[in-house]
Design an enzyme around this catalytic site. Structure first.
Site, PDB file in Angstrom:
ATOM      1  NE  ARG A   1      25.833  15.302 -14.801  1.00 29.43           N
ATOM      2  CZ  ARG A   1      26.716  15.779 -13.909  1.00 29.43           C
ATOM      3  NH1 ARG A   1      27.807  15.088 -13.600  1.00 29.43           N
ATOM      4  NH2 ARG A   1      26.501  16.933 -13.319  1.00 29.43           N
TER       5      ARG A   1
ATOM      6  CB  SER B   1      19.747  17.896 -16.551  1.00 31.04           C
ATOM      7  OG  SER B   1      19.814  18.801 -15.473  1.00 31.04           O
TER       8      SER B   1
ATOM      9  CD  GLU C   1      22.510  14.930 -17.429  1.00 34.09           C
ATOM     10  OE1 GLU C   1      22.278  14.789 -16.221  1.00 34.09           O
ATOM     11  OE2 GLU C   1      23.007  15.955 -17.923  1.00 34.09           O
TER      12      GLU C   1
END
Length: 305
Positions: free
Chosen positions: A179, A228, A298
């Site tokens: 990520r 998310s 995130e």
């Protein structure tokens, strides 16, 4: 919150600028959460050359941030000082194919990349169908879903540096990790090339349908949300840790942890940026207390509190 209007000074210093400059433009409408204050300046470049021209002449002391469709973003209520750049789909949203390669502008939706690939019988990009962002965000965050990641298919990306210089990055140059990518954060990605493999059309469509069904049944995609919220810790799932900490349905002001998927925060209708961020921090604290594991955001958070 209102910032000093510096658009006249910028226009005077950039007589050949073709893009649009707006002062104190609300950013709430540009994010999925629908919260947050204004950008001191919102710039929409006409094309890649216009972006390079702007960056080259922009005073170095002004901060710059890029937004796409705002699907993974919390804008704080105090707004964003400096310049927010939004790449418009008309100038940066084209997609095309050649053989087993898909070329896409940074403003193209990830979903469109999957659709473009499918139309050319190119497999391997079905996972993009389940990511509610743009190519630019996928490059910056190594976006992934349903077993695939951007790093798995990227050939190269192009971007403009803070000094207006154009750069090309191969897959290894991106320094992808989970990520995230290791490219200088000041680089603004403008396009990318992805390589898949020629695959049976029915198999591609079946996989895309699986991805869509998973999203619709497991995620609150029709809410004001941001995708998310936290990265999955190594060997664990963020949603399981959040659920075990008793946070399912937890509320702060108008923000709530989704009952459907604990790693999604939602704006129930009247949340502020502060509500959403405070809820996220409360979740992090409770998870740390119950499991000893520290969750990392995130979702990107920008601007003044």
């Amino acid at each position: 919150m209102t910032f000093p209007d510096i658009t006249s000074d910028l226009k005077a210093a950039m007589p050949e600028l073709r893009g649009r400059l707006l002062a104190n433009q609300s950013l709430a409408e540009l994010t999925w959460f629908r919260v947050g204050g204004p950008a001191q300046v919102l710039f929409t470049p006409a094309d890649e050359d216009d972006l390079a021209y702007f960056l080259k002449r922009l005073p170095q002391e002004l901060p710059v941030y890029v937004v796409g469709v705002g699907s993974n973003l919390i804008v704080r209520d105090g707004g964003m000082p400096g310049v927010v750049i939004r790449l418009a789909p008309r100038a940066f949203g084209e997609t095309s194919t050649a053989g087993d390669v898909v070329t896409a502008g940074a403003a193209a939706l990830d979903k469109r990349v999957a659709e473009t690939a499918a139309a050319a019988n190119i497999g391997g990009m079905e996972f993009f169908f389940g990511i509610p962002g743009t190519v630019g965000g996928a490059l910056r965050m190594n976006a992934g879903a349903n077993g695939g990641e951007t790093k798995d298919v990227l050939v190269e990306a192009t971007g403009i540096g803070r000094d207006g210089t154009k750069h090309t990055f191969g897959n290894a140059d991106m320094k992808f990790v989970y990520r995230n990518s290791g490219v200088d954060p000041s680089v603004i990605f403008t396009s990318a090339r992805f390589r898949g493999r020629i695959t049976d059309a029915d198999a591609i469509r079946a996989r895309m349908n699986e991805v869509q069904t998973h999203r619709e049944t497991a995620q609150p995609i029709r809410e004001k949300t941001g995708g998310s919220t936290f990265k999955n810790p190594p060997g664990n799932s963020a949603w399981k840790l959040i659920d075990a900490a008793g946070c399912r349905g937890l509320k702060v002001g108008g923000a709530q942890v989704s009952e459907m998927h604990c790693n999604f925060l939602i704006n129930t209708g009247n949340a502020t940026g502060h509500d959403i961020e405070s809820l996220g921090e409360t979740v992090r604290e409770r998870v740390k207390q119950t499991s000893g594991i520290e969750l990392h955001w995130e979702i990107k958070r920008i601007g003044n509190s």
